[in-house]
Design a protein around this motif. Structure first.
Motif, short mmCIF file in Angstrom:
data_model
loop_
_atom_site.label_atom_id
_atom_site.label_comp_id
_atom_site.label_asym_id
_atom_site.label_seq_id
_atom_site.Cartn_x
_atom_site.Cartn_y
_atom_site.Cartn_z
N VAL A 13 0.86 -1.18 0.00
CA VAL A 13 0.00 0.00 0.00
C VAL A 13 0.90 1.23 0.00
N GLY A 14 0.81 2.04 -1.06
CA GLY A 14 1.60 3.27 -1.14
C GLY A 14 2.82 3.10 -2.02
N ALA A 15 2.92 3.98 -3.02
CA ALA A 15 4.07 3.93 -3.95
C ALA A 15 5.06 5.04 -3.65
N GLY A 16 5.37 5.27 -2.36
CA GLY A 16 6.46 6.17 -1.98
C GLY A 16 7.78 5.42 -2.11
N PHE A 17 8.86 5.99 -1.59
CA PHE A 17 10.16 5.32 -1.71
C PHE A 17 10.19 4.02 -0.90
N GLN A 44 4.56 13.14 -7.46
CA GLN A 44 5.26 13.28 -6.18
C GLN A 44 5.59 14.74 -6.00
N LEU A 45 4.92 15.36 -5.05
CA LEU A 45 5.19 16.76 -4.76
C LEU A 45 6.51 16.85 -4.01
N GLY A 46 6.94 18.07 -3.78
CA GLY A 46 8.12 18.24 -2.95
C GLY A 46 9.27 18.84 -3.71
N ASP A 47 10.38 18.93 -3.03
CA ASP A 47 11.52 19.61 -3.61
C ASP A 47 12.74 18.73 -3.42
N ILE A 48 13.76 19.25 -2.74
CA ILE A 48 14.99 18.46 -2.68
C ILE A 48 14.86 17.33 -1.66
N ILE A 49 15.44 16.21 -1.99
CA ILE A 49 15.44 15.08 -1.08
C ILE A 49 16.84 14.47 -1.11
N SER A 50 17.27 14.00 0.04
CA SER A 50 18.65 13.49 0.16
C SER A 50 18.64 12.01 0.49
N ALA A 158 2.25 -2.09 4.48
CA ALA A 158 1.55 -0.80 4.44
C ALA A 158 2.57 0.33 4.52
N GLY A 159 2.83 0.93 3.36
CA GLY A 159 3.78 2.05 3.29
C GLY A 159 3.02 3.31 2.93
N ASP A 160 1.99 3.63 3.73
CA ASP A 160 1.08 4.71 3.34
C ASP A 160 1.43 6.05 3.97
N GLY A 161 2.69 6.21 4.39
CA GLY A 161 3.21 7.53 4.71
C GLY A 161 2.87 8.04 6.11
N VAL A 162 3.28 9.28 6.35
CA VAL A 162 3.21 9.85 7.70
C VAL A 162 1.76 9.97 8.19
N ARG A 163 0.82 10.11 7.25
CA ARG A 163 -0.58 10.18 7.65
C ARG A 163 -1.27 8.82 7.53
N GLY A 305 8.33 2.26 6.35
CA GLY A 305 8.58 3.67 6.03
C GLY A 305 7.96 4.63 7.04
N ASP A 306 7.59 5.81 6.54
CA ASP A 306 7.05 6.85 7.42
C ASP A 306 5.81 6.38 8.18
N ALA A 307 5.06 5.47 7.64
CA ALA A 307 3.88 4.95 8.36
C ALA A 307 4.31 4.36 9.70
C1 LIG Z 1 3.90 14.91 -0.71
C2 LIG Z 1 5.20 14.61 0.00
C3 LIG Z 1 6.32 15.38 -0.29
C4 LIG Z 1 7.54 15.12 0.35
N1 LIG Z 1 8.62 15.88 0.02
C5 LIG Z 1 9.81 15.63 0.63
C6 LIG Z 1 10.94 16.40 0.30
O1 LIG Z 1 10.89 17.30 -0.52
N2 LIG Z 1 12.11 16.11 0.95
C7 LIG Z 1 12.21 15.11 1.86
O2 LIG Z 1 13.30 14.87 2.41
N3 LIG Z 1 11.16 14.36 2.17
C8 LIG Z 1 9.98 14.58 1.58
N4 LIG Z 1 8.91 13.82 1.90
C9 LIG Z 1 9.09 12.74 2.88
C10 LIG Z 1 9.83 11.57 2.30
O3 LIG Z 1 9.46 11.37 0.97
C11 LIG Z 1 9.52 10.38 3.20
O4 LIG Z 1 10.12 10.55 4.48
C12 LIG Z 1 10.08 9.09 2.72
O5 LIG Z 1 10.26 9.04 1.37
C13 LIG Z 1 9.24 7.94 3.26
O6 LIG Z 1 8.55 7.38 2.21
P1 LIG Z 1 7.31 6.44 2.41
O7 LIG Z 1 7.28 5.57 1.21
O8 LIG Z 1 7.32 5.81 3.74
O9 LIG Z 1 6.07 7.41 2.44
P2 LIG Z 1 5.50 8.52 1.34
O10 LIG Z 1 6.61 8.97 0.49
O11 LIG Z 1 4.76 9.45 2.14
O12 LIG Z 1 4.55 7.61 0.46
C14 LIG Z 1 3.29 7.14 0.90
C15 LIG Z 1 2.42 6.84 -0.30
O13 LIG Z 1 1.24 6.18 0.15
C16 LIG Z 1 0.13 6.68 -0.58
N5 LIG Z 1 -1.06 6.42 0.23
C17 LIG Z 1 -1.42 7.01 1.42
N6 LIG Z 1 -2.57 6.48 1.88
C18 LIG Z 1 -2.95 5.52 1.00
C19 LIG Z 1 -4.05 4.61 0.94
N7 LIG Z 1 -4.99 4.59 1.89
N8 LIG Z 1 -4.13 3.77 -0.10
C20 LIG Z 1 -3.17 3.76 -1.08
N9 LIG Z 1 -2.11 4.62 -1.08
C21 LIG Z 1 -1.99 5.47 -0.05
C22 LIG Z 1 0.47 8.17 -0.75
O14 LIG Z 1 -0.27 8.73 -1.80
C23 LIG Z 1 1.96 8.11 -1.02
O15 LIG Z 1 2.25 7.98 -2.40
C24 LIG Z 1 7.65 14.06 1.29
C25 LIG Z 1 6.51 13.29 1.56
C26 LIG Z 1 5.31 13.56 0.93
C27 LIG Z 1 4.08 12.71 1.21
#
Ligand SMILES: Cc1cc2nc3c(=O)[nH]c(=O)nc-3n(C[C@H](O)[C@H](O)[C@H](O)COP(=O)(O)OP(=O)(O)OC[C@H]3O[C@@H](n4cnc5c(N)ncnc54)[C@H](O)[C@@H]3O)c2cc1C
Length: 425
Positions: A13-17, A44-50, A158-163, A305-307
């Protein structure tokens, strides 16, 4: 590497990193993988990432990805530190850590596109417009509900991010984000306006990528240029006690960003004023307390991930740690096999939890080293502002580590079936 897991079905769940790394690493080990992403298009919104060398080595293992990243990433040999009134303090170079591996810094959306295309090229299925609204698990399967459809697999990541809603639905864990007391103005822009101002024109150098940090009491301002002097990104971290809104798109205002650095060097004001207001966001820095566990009661669903563990940007590790999660969970699933998914998820949690906790804390220590600095001390000891580059964070190979400790970890878990992570360690 374990033998190919050709019959393992993985839902992500979630196509983040985090999600994409888990997808790629499970796929290369033979699993069939479906990624469900709520966004209707790849965006993917946002700006610089490291990405530090710990995740750089993960990119490097994916054929063609390093070359594609090299073409768009920032390349500088060091970071110049200056005081808020523009006194040169010191230059931090990265040569000493070259043997730890390669770092990648660039635009989040551009890097994400490269990883996304690599995932597709190796047979990962990504379904857009697929918002997961429910999770379920039995002793033998796990799944999700998307647009009214039930989809089952052997395991759900479940990689659905910080929210994350998976935190609440899967773990029954309802927590509110907490303010860290800080926010960041962030911008990504072209360099046309910078070129017009004699104070800033040097930043738009087509031959050299610049990386400069201006530091002051409780504020820091970092600027990076890239892509042959055509692009510039800056971040300004400042005190902010407002209510936290976990939104990346909160608009930022030039006048407010200037007001955060009122008596700073003219060049800092020039860079801020050269920014199109539409590209400025004010991002509240939130954190959450460590979760008591990342895995579901029947151990067929896990957070990644952030989740599982949001990071403050001053750790410079949020995305890297989400990638380490993806690699580690893939190794554990491959080693355990389809019949031992619960054991794989427990091993993943045990391997990752203490490292993530320790790395998360560097977000606070790194920030405070700059923001709480004694300026009399800094003027006399300018090298004291250099970023701590912990080798235990950066000189780390998640894949090798997981392979090496998997067997021992499983033995420890079998001997202690009630083991739980300790968030207070
Ligand atoms: C919009 C955004 C911009 C960011 N910009 C930066 C930045 O510029 N620099 C930086 O250092 N870090 C940034 N971050 C944080 C960084 O990308 C994360 O810390 C890191 O990449 C962790 O990735 P992740 O895959 O755990 O979560 P995320 O990258 O948050 O990916 C989570 C994915 O899950 C999807 N999702 C959420 N809920 C559901 C659901 N119910 N069903 C299906 N899909 C779902 C979201 O759409 C998202 O694509 C950003 C995060 C976000 C969300």
């Amino acid at each position: 590497m374990a033998k190919p897991n050709t019959d393992l079905k993985v839902l992500i769940v979630g196509a983040g990193f985090g999600g994409l790394t888990a997808a790629i690493e499970c796929r290369v080990r033979g699993a069939s993988v479906i990624v469900l992403e709520s966004n209707k298009e790849r965006r993917q919104l946002g700006d610089i990432i490291s990405f530090g060398s710990n995740s750089g080595r993960i990119f490097k293992a994916w054929p063609g990805v390093e070359e594609a990243l090299d073409a768009i990433c920032h390349h500088s040999s060091g970071l110049d530190f200056r005081s808020y009134d523009d006194e040169f303090l010191c230059r931090q170079t990265w040569g000493a850590e070259a043997e730890w591996g390669k770092r990648f810094n660039g635009h989040r959306g551009e890097i994400h596109e490269i990883v996304w295309n690599h995932a597709l090229s190796i047979g990962v299925e990504i379904r857009l417009g697929s918002k997961v609204t429910e999770y379920f698990e039995t002793d033998t399967a796990a799944g999700v509900v998307v647009n009214g459809e039930r989809i089952s697999a052997d395991v759900v990541l479940a990689g659905d991010g910080v929210r994350s809603t998976a935190r609440t639905i899967v773990l029954g864990f309802e927590d509110k984000p907490k303010s860290s007391g800080y926010a960041v103005y962030r911008a990504w822009m072209g360099t046309e306006e910078l070129k017009k101002d004699p104070l800033t024109a040097w930043l738009a150098d087509p031959k050299i990528d610049h990386h400069v940090g201006w530091l002051g009491p409780d504020v820091h301002f970092l600027v990076a240029t890239l892509q042959q002097g055509t692009a510039c990104s800056w971040v300004l971290t400042h005190k902010d006690d407002a209510d936290v809104e976990e939104s990346w798109s909160a608009p930022g205002y030039i006048s407010e960003a200037i007001a955060a650095v009122p008596d700073w060097a003219p060049i800092v004001h020039s860079i801020i004023r050269a920014t199109p207001e539409a590209s400025l966001v004010d991002w509240k820095l939130v954190f959450r307390d460590p979760l008591p566990t990342w895995i579901s009661p029947k151990r067929r669903i896990t957070l990644i991930g952030d989740a599982a563990h949001p990071f403050l940007p001053t750790s410079i590790q949020g995305a890297s740690q989400s990638m380490e999660d993806g690699v580690t969970v893939a190794v554990c699933l491959a080693r355990a096999g389809k019949d031992n998914v619960p054991e794989a998820l427990r091993a993943y949690e045990k391997i990752r939890y203490p490292r993530v906790l320790a790395t998360q804390r560097t977000g606070v220590t790194n920030r405070d080293a700059w923001h709480k600095a004694d300026w009399d001390f800094v003027r006399k000891n300018p090298e004291s502002v250099k970023l701590p580059r912990q080798d235990w964070v950066l000189n780390f190979d998640a894949k090798t580590h997981a392979e090496e400790v998997y067997e021992k970890t499983v033995e420890e878990l079998r001997a202690d079936p009630g083991w739980k992570p300790d968030p207070t360690l």
